[in-house]
Design a protein around this motif. Structure first.
Motif, PDB file in Angstrom:
ATOM      1  N   VAL A   1       0.817  -1.207   0.000  1.00 47.48           N
ATOM      2  CA  VAL A   1       0.000   0.000   0.000  1.00 47.48           C
ATOM      3  C   VAL A   1       0.851   1.259   0.000  1.00 47.48           C
ATOM      4  O   VAL A   1       0.565   2.223  -0.715  1.00 47.48           O
ATOM      5  CB  VAL A   1      -0.944   0.005   1.216  1.00 47.48           C
ATOM      6  N   THR A   2       1.918   1.254   0.817  1.00 50.21           N
ATOM      7  CA  THR A   2       2.740   2.468   0.873  1.00 50.21           C
ATOM      8  C   THR A   2       3.614   2.605  -0.351  1.00 50.21           C
ATOM      9  O   THR A   2       4.238   3.644  -0.575  1.00 50.21           O
ATOM     10  CB  THR A   2       3.648   2.474   2.113  1.00 50.21           C
ATOM     11  N   GLY A   3       3.684   1.549  -1.154  1.00 52.19           N
ATOM     12  CA  GLY A   3       4.463   1.655  -2.373  1.00 52.19           C
ATOM     13  C   GLY A   3       5.957   1.646  -2.149  1.00 52.19           C
ATOM     14  O   GLY A   3       6.735   1.944  -3.044  1.00 52.19           O
ATOM     15  N   ASP A   4       6.361   1.278  -0.945  1.00 48.62           N
ATOM     16  CA  ASP A   4       7.793   1.251  -0.638  1.00 48.62           C
ATOM     17  C   ASP A   4       8.376  -0.061  -1.159  1.00 48.62           C
ATOM     18  O   ASP A   4       8.211  -1.117  -0.563  1.00 48.62           O
ATOM     19  CB  ASP A   4       7.968   1.367   0.889  1.00 48.62           C
ATOM     20  N   GLY A   5       9.075   0.022  -2.299  1.00 45.58           N
ATOM     21  CA  GLY A   5       9.595  -1.174  -2.940  1.00 45.58           C
ATOM     22  C   GLY A   5      10.556  -1.950  -2.071  1.00 45.58           C
ATOM     23  O   GLY A   5      10.531  -3.173  -2.039  1.00 45.58           O
ATOM     24  N   GLY A   6      11.402  -1.218  -1.356  1.00 43.11           N
ATOM     25  CA  GLY A   6      12.374  -1.890  -0.494  1.00 43.11           C
ATOM     26  C   GLY A   6      11.682  -2.672   0.607  1.00 43.11           C
ATOM     27  O   GLY A   6      11.995  -3.838   0.867  1.00 43.11           O
TER      28      GLY A   6
ATOM     29  N   ARG B   1      11.594  -6.746   1.299  1.00 41.39           N
ATOM     30  CA  ARG B   1      12.009  -7.303   2.598  1.00 41.39           C
ATOM     31  C   ARG B   1      10.878  -8.131   3.179  1.00 41.39           C
ATOM     32  O   ARG B   1      11.091  -9.228   3.693  1.00 41.39           O
ATOM     33  CB  ARG B   1      12.340  -6.184   3.578  1.00 41.39           C
TER      34      ARG B   1
ATOM     35  N   LEU C   1      16.807  -1.885   9.128  1.00 45.31           N
ATOM     36  CA  LEU C   1      16.863  -2.176   7.699  1.00 45.31           C
ATOM     37  C   LEU C   1      16.670  -0.919   6.873  1.00 45.31           C
ATOM     38  O   LEU C   1      17.353  -0.703   5.880  1.00 45.31           O
ATOM     39  CB  LEU C   1      15.775  -3.187   7.337  1.00 45.31           C
ATOM     40  N   ALA C   2      15.707  -0.103   7.302  1.00 48.58           N
ATOM     41  CA  ALA C   2      15.432   1.124   6.566  1.00 48.58           C
ATOM     42  C   ALA C   2      16.683   2.009   6.545  1.00 48.58           C
ATOM     43  O   ALA C   2      17.058   2.565   5.506  1.00 48.58           O
ATOM     44  CB  ALA C   2      14.260   1.858   7.193  1.00 48.58           C
TER      45      ALA C   2
ATOM     46  N   GLU D   1      19.270   0.708   4.224  1.00 41.68           N
ATOM     47  CA  GLU D   1      18.973   0.974   2.826  1.00 41.68           C
ATOM     48  C   GLU D   1      19.306   2.393   2.430  1.00 41.68           C
ATOM     49  O   GLU D   1      19.766   2.654   1.332  1.00 41.68           O
ATOM     50  CB  GLU D   1      17.505   0.708   2.556  1.00 41.68           C
TER      51      GLU D   1
ATOM     52  N   PRO E   1      16.389   1.917  -4.167  1.00 41.17           N
ATOM     53  CA  PRO E   1      15.515   0.770  -3.899  1.00 41.17           C
ATOM     54  C   PRO E   1      14.564   0.539  -5.079  1.00 41.17           C
ATOM     55  O   PRO E   1      14.582   1.297  -6.032  1.00 41.17           O
ATOM     56  CB  PRO E   1      14.750   1.167  -2.634  1.00 41.17           C
ATOM     57  N   GLY E   2      13.774  -0.449  -4.989  1.00 37.98           N
ATOM     58  CA  GLY E   2      12.886  -0.861  -6.081  1.00 37.98           C
ATOM     59  C   GLY E   2      11.846   0.164  -6.461  1.00 37.98           C
ATOM     60  O   GLY E   2      12.091   1.362  -6.451  1.00 37.98           O
ATOM     61  N   LEU E   3      10.689  -0.301  -6.785  1.00 40.81           N
ATOM     62  CA  LEU E   3       9.640   0.617  -7.267  1.00 40.81           C
ATOM     63  C   LEU E   3       9.010   1.420  -6.131  1.00 40.81           C
ATOM     64  O   LEU E   3       8.028   1.017  -5.556  1.00 40.81           O
ATOM     65  CB  LEU E   3       8.558  -0.183  -7.989  1.00 40.81           C
ATOM     66  N   SER E   4       9.574   2.534  -5.790  1.00 44.21           N
ATOM     67  CA  SER E   4       8.937   3.285  -4.702  1.00 44.21           C
ATOM     68  C   SER E   4       8.085   4.404  -5.272  1.00 44.21           C
ATOM     69  O   SER E   4       8.343   4.917  -6.341  1.00 44.21           O
ATOM     70  CB  SER E   4       9.988   3.843  -3.742  1.00 44.21           C
ATOM     71  N   ARG E   5       7.050   4.714  -4.566  1.00 45.32           N
ATOM     72  CA  ARG E   5       6.091   5.709  -5.035  1.00 45.32           C
ATOM     73  C   ARG E   5       5.739   6.636  -3.895  1.00 45.32           C
ATOM     74  O   ARG E   5       5.672   6.202  -2.750  1.00 45.32           O
ATOM     75  CB  ARG E   5       4.823   5.005  -5.517  1.00 45.32           C
TER      76      ARG E   5
ATOM     77  N   THR F   1      -4.691   3.215  -3.289  1.00 39.90           N
ATOM     78  CA  THR F   1      -3.805   4.194  -2.661  1.00 39.90           C
ATOM     79  C   THR F   1      -4.207   5.627  -2.974  1.00 39.90           C
ATOM     80  O   THR F   1      -3.695   6.557  -2.386  1.00 39.90           O
ATOM     81  CB  THR F   1      -2.358   4.007  -3.140  1.00 39.90           C
TER      82      THR F   1
END
Lengths: 494, 283, 366
Positions: free
Chosen positions: A243-248, A252, B49-50, B53, B60-64, B78
């Motif tokens: 939902v938050t779209g956080d790929g990382g 994980r 972890l955050a 990173e 990182p990957g596909l972040s929005r 969303t």
């Protein structure tokens, strides 16, 4: 179930180790079986969660559905699983063979327990009608996988079949543990009895194996405490990250979820291959190869059926098909029972206990006796077998000696002789065509021999009406087959 | 940092095993304590972890970018609205014109106003509205309020209504849920007809209404607003009179016996006694 | 409180009585021969807690996923005045179009007190004949079980005007190709039968409640609901018999010392202080009737299983039957090795000797 098996269980309880109840293996074991261990999400009809699958003990393929309620993900999973399973199946059907011959070998699926087989059936059912076009299209491999899984699951109904085999069923068929059949359903506990770790009794090993934290259930159901304490937070993390779209975070969370599910699958994987190794140490029964041939034939015709564009299995049988199937199954079961008894003295022993078989010594043999009552003389040797065992068959009954299957032995007389019994038998067949028997074809005095009432009669199939003539009492002729549209395509699955 | 993460992971695994063992041993207290520790460890792990990173050079990957809140566990879309929740609920209820449950309100909003919200936020809305009303009655043009059960004038468990609606619309008799469902179907059908190209969500919603109204299915197998409307209207005529009678009587009683805040948010039956206006026998 | 109730309370000890629900009442029909279970259930003992404290925690647990799914499906069919449910009931009960009433019995005027809900339920159900009720959501019924009331909450009760009441149960296991898991259907049938009994009790009439209950399940692999009738006459018979047995709990109590108690002696923090071994011994003074079926039905199963080691029953009913009813495995082994049988045991002794001999002949072992 029999007194012999009951005694074996009692012995197992006393000695602390499982006791063999078979001297040979009655199930074919492939040289390269596919081990398939599915896990499903609790509360759903068939929501795959993760599987471990492969034909190489060192290289299991793990597939996970990160959101088990998401329709798209479920069918992506099915497509990925299809690659593995169809690939495995194709390795058997791309072998060249003569047009009227079956493939030399067939793919064999091994699941941990009957519930795994039921899951396979449901997975087949839930995928085989899916459309490959339209709004809710799935990849072509998905309905194809469904049809194969349904074929395997339905084949299980055939008593002699070994294409889809639940491991707990096979193990429990060959060993008696010192616990109940209900407890034998736990693969880890069952193997604990059969091959306890050094220094432990079978009972202790089985007891330890009931701890779901150290010995995750073999599935498809997961342990509720695992669901609540481990899986639920991990699924939630995946959803939140999505939902938050956080790929990382998503990556994980998915990795963590897979790692958790792996802990629930790998121990069972080890157990399955250990069981396979164990079963390989037992010699196959004499008729096992013949039964596997039938399986190869069934596999071959299904490949042809699919190649020729045959319809997927209908949801329910028409009345004629159902009746024919039932009769065939009863015949097959009877034949299987006889073969197992012939192949395995421990199985035959069960019939000896009930008087349907006896073993003894030949005391007299008139091997050249002729029957001259008819137009032509016939070779009809008489032998007398002395036995200490119970003989419940009456004169006139035709017996068979497992070592001489082509020869019939009719009881002429059963005479008590003190504690023993003398059975006079008239033999026919299996001696050649002359009026003098071939050497060795008639049991000689002093020989140990056994006889049984068990015969494979090879009854011809009852005549069933053509499907167009299904009697009205059975609902009339079935409607013409129309491939069904899956009504739940448009539905959210949860 | 990698060491810390690994240590935390091992700790988390140990704690998970410990929680499961406590649960399996029937030791609820210990399980609760361990779960709390587990939550802490989990949060520390996430944070570590955050941070790890952030320090990495690859992206990182596909972040929005997104501003959706913490209760995102239900897979809702969303896309968020700029309007406060109470106004979104008001929009949906105004379309429906009948009291409705949070799930229907959210679905209607997603179907016709293109943005979704989670139903859990909606359920706490009513409590907030009541507090706001009590603090300063009638200062807002409308309030999201309760619908009242006719027998006791207590708030219906899962229904929301709009304060500016007449009392008759905001009381619920035994036929009212069905009547309101049919009315809602008509409103949704009308709304779909008004829009040139309704969203799939709207058509799905209409489909769900149609599946539960006799005669609402069209021969084409597709969703057909006029058919749904007439089917709903047909059944509505069967129940309308009886339902109106019940609602009228209950509304009169409410206006007579309840205070302003009670008319909007209902009264509750106390354990030992009976609330004013409790019904003795058959309605 | 009657002397029996007082005695049962002493047996239970200082913990509040475990409330019966339909599932536990239904479970009374499993293994009616077990005195240990009968006493515990009559006294309202928390068997889970007791088992855990004696060192034999029960292997039962419920997955959140299953619970959530069940709740979600029930909420779905009851949404919007039970729109989906009404459609199904119209089809299977032939309801008149006017019969669309929905009455929420989850609470009374916002109050969830059981007594209150029960009274209100009775009121509404009795009044249903006057055409004011069709679907009653979560009615609260009551059944007298060993002198205590069990509050029972069926998912829904449907009433067909000038007809009868039907119990409706909403379950989230699927009906695939018109077939469902037989074990799950069987469990639902017993549960529904409990509700039928309780409702008949409440209305004071048997013929007012139909023996055909309604089952609502998801169809195939979707969320779309489908409905089926479940005839529970057989289950009703079994239940009635078992509940009558429980009424005679006095006879069981009389067999045991008045001092006997399963009290956990909870401390201030609610944790049990009674020495586990002492508690286990107290439990063992009441005869159990362990079979492997207990492993899926009763929280005490591990304790009783341990106790039953060495019995043929522990190996299963079929094994016990195959051994001609010989109770202890030790006896069976002795007989197989030639010990002289007592009266009635000659036949099975002969067979056991023969069986041992056959194994010896074929496997070369004793």
């Amino acid at each position: 179930m029999s007194l012999l098996t009951a005694l074996a269980r009692v012995l197992a309880a006393e000695t602390g180790r499982a006791q063999p109840i078979r001297t040979v293996r009655h199930v074919h074991l492939s040289g390269r079986p596919l081990v398939f261990i599915p896990l499903q999400l609790a509360g759903e009809a068939c929501a795959p969660l993760a599987v471990l699958v492969g034909d190489d003990p060192g290289r299991p393929a793990m597939l996970t559905v990160h959101e088990p309620r998401d329709r798209t993900q479920r069918f992506d999973f099915a497509a990925a699983l299809a690659e593995v399973i169809l690939g495995y199946i194709n390795s058997y059907s791309t072998v060249s063979t003569a047009p009227d011959q079956p493939y030399p070998d067939a793919p064999q699926l091994l699941v941990p327990n009957p519930q795994g087989a039921a899951f396979t059936r449901l997975l087949g059912r839930s995928t085989r009608f899916r459309r490959t076009d339209g709004e809710f299209a799935v990849k072509e491999s998905v309905p194809l996988l469904g049809r194969w899984l349904s074929f395997y699951a339905e084949r299980m109904e055939v008593p002699a079949a070994a294409l889809l085999v639940p491991m707990t069923t096979v193990l429990a068929d060959h060993w008696a543990t010192g616990q109940s059949a209900a407890e034998d359903a736990n693969l880890a506990a069952l193997l604990g009895w059969i091959v306890p770790p050094p220094g432990m009794t079978g009972a202790a090993a089985a007891r330890a194996a009931e701890d779901p934290v150290r010995f995750p259930p073999a599935g498809p159901a997961t342990d509720p405490s695992f669901d609540n304490e481990v899986l639920e937070p991990r699924i939630r993390a995946v959803r939140a990250a999505r939902v938050t779209g956080d790929g990382g975070a998503l990556h994980r969370a998915q990795t963590a979820m897979e790692a958790a599910l792996r802990t629930q699958l790998e121990p069972t994987w080890e157990l399955m291959w250990r069981a396979i190794g164990l079963l390989r140490t037992i010699d196959e029964g004499a008729h096992v190869a013949e039964r596997w041939q039938s399986d190869c034939w069934a596999f071959t015709s299904h490949v042809a059926h699919l190649r020729d564009g045959g319809f997927p299995q209908p949801r329910r049988d028409g009345a004629v098909a159902a009746a024919a199937r039932l009769a065939r199954l009863e015949r097959d079961q009877q034949r299987l029972n006889v073969q197992r008894a012939y192949d395995d003295p421990l199985v035959m022993a069960e019939y000896r206990l009930t008087g349907e078989a006896f073993a003894g010594t030949v005391t007299e043999a008139q091997s050249d006796r002729l029957d001259t009552t008819g137009k032509r003389a016939k070779l009809r040797p008489w032998i007398v077998v002395e036995t200490a065992e119970q003989v419940s068959a009456a004169p006139g009954t035709v017996l068979t000696c497992p070592a001489r299957p082509g020869q019939a032995a009719e009881i002429i007389e059963v005479a008590p002789a003190g504690d023993l019994t003398h059975v006079t038998l008239q033999l026919s067949g299996g001696m050649g065509r002359a009026l003098v028997p071939l050497p060795g074809s008639v049991p000689a005095a002093g020989e140990t021999i056994s006889y049984t009432t068990l015969r494979d009669d090879f009854q011809s199939a009852p005549r069933f009406p053509d499907r167009e003539q299904t009697p009205w009492t059975h609902g009339g002729p079935p409607p013409e087959y129309v491939p069904p549209v899956s009504e739940d395509e448009a539905e959210d699955i949860a | 940092m990698a060491d810390l993460i690994q240590t935390l992971e091992r700790r988390i695994d140990r704690l998970r095993v410990a929680v499961r063992e406590a649960v399996l041993a029937g030791d609820g207290t210990r399980a609760k304590t361990l779960r709390a520790e587990l939550r802490e460890a989990d949060q520390a792990w996430e944070a570590a972890l955050a941070e790890a990173e952030l320090n990495r050079t690859e992206p990182p990957g596909l972040s929005r970018e997104s501003q959706v809140g913490p209760d995102a566990g239900d897979g809702s879309s969303t896309q968020s609205s700029l309007l406060p929740l109470r106004e979104q609920v008001y929009e949906a209820l105004s379309l429906l014109q009948v009291p409705a449950a949070p799930r229907l309100i959210a679905t209607v909003h997603e179907a016709f106003f293109a943005t979704a919200f989670s139903t859990t936020r909606v359920t706490s809305l009513r409590r907030d509205e009541e507090r706001s009303f009590r603090a300063a009655p009638f200062t807002r043009p409308y309030y999201i309020c309760s619908a009242l059960i006719a027998d006791f004038l207590s708030p219906a468990r899962a229904l929301l209504a709009v304060s500016t609606w007449p009392m008759e619309s905001r009381v619920i008799g035994s036929l009212s849920p069905r009547v309101d469902f049919l009315t809602a179907a008509i409103r949704v059908a009308e709304a779909v007809e008004r829009i040139p190209g309704p969203m799939p969500a709207a058509r799905r919603l209409l489909w769900r209404f149609a599946a539960s109204i006799p005669g609402a299915a069209h021969s084409s197998g597709d969703v057909h607003p006029p058919t749904i409307r007439s089917a709903a209207e047909a059944e509505l005529t069967v129940h309308a009179d009886a339902d109106s009678r019940t609602r009228r009587e209950a509304a009169e009683r409410a206006r007579r016996q309840l205070s302003d805040v009670e008319q909007l948010f209902g009264i509750r039956l106390k354990p030992a006694g009976r609330a004013a206006g409790a019904v003795d026998g058959d309605a | 409180m009657s002397p029996t109730e007082a005695r049962l309370a002493r047996l239970r000890g200082r913990t509040p009585p475990r409330r019966h629900d339909a599932r536990t009442v239904a479970a009374l029909t499993v293994n009616p021969a077990c005195a240990r279970r009968a006493l515990m259930d009559a006294a309202g003992v928390d068997k889970q807690q007791l088992a855990a404290h004696t060192g034999y925690p029960a292997p039962f647990g419920q997955s959140q996923f299953a619970i959530t799914r069940g709740n979600a499906f029930e909420a779905q069919v009851k949404d919007n005045g039970a729109a989906q449910l009404l459609t199904l009931l119209r089809e299977i009960l032939g309801l008149d179009i006017t019969e669309a009433h929905y009455t929420d019995l989850n609470e009374v005027g916002g109050n969830q007190d059981s007594e209150l809900r029960h009274v209100y339920t009775k009121q509404r159900l009795t009044a249903a004949v006057m055409g004011t009720g069709t679907m009653f959501d979560h009615p609260l019924l009551r059944l007298d079980v060993a002198g205590r009331y069990a509050y029972l909450e069926p998912d829904l009760i449907a009433f067909r005007h000038r007809g009868t009441f039907h119990i409706v149960e909403i379950k989230s296991f699927a009906i695939v190709d018109e077939q469902a898991d037989p074990a799950k259907v069987a469990a639902t049938a017993v549960q529904s039968a409990v509700y039928v009994l309780a409702l008949r009790d409440l209305l004071g009439r048997e013929d007012a409640v139909h023996h055909e209950t309604i089952l609502v399940c998801p169809k195939d692999f979707s969320n779309h609901p489908v409905v089926a009738k479940v005839d529970v006459r057989r289950q009703l018979g079994v239940l009635r018999r078992q509940l009558t047995r429980i009424e005679r709990i006095d006879e069981l109590l009389a067999l045991h010392s008045d001092e006997l108690t399963f009290d956990l002696d909870p401390g201030e923090d609610q944790r049990p202080r009674r020495p586990p071994e002492e508690l286990a011994n107290a439990v063992r003074t009441v005869n159990a009737s362990y079979t492997p079926e207990c492993l899926s039905a009763c929280e005490l199963c591990y304790l009783c299983r341990d106790e039953a080691q060495g019995t043929s029953g522990a190996l299963g009913k079929m094994v016990r039957a195959d051994l001609g009813g010989i109770e202890f495995t030790r006896q069976a082994l002795d007989l197989a090795r030639g010990a002289s049988p007592g009266p009635d045991r000659e036949e099975v002794a002969g067979l056991l000797v023969e069986a041992a001999r056959l194994r010896q002949e074929i496997l070369g072992e004793t």
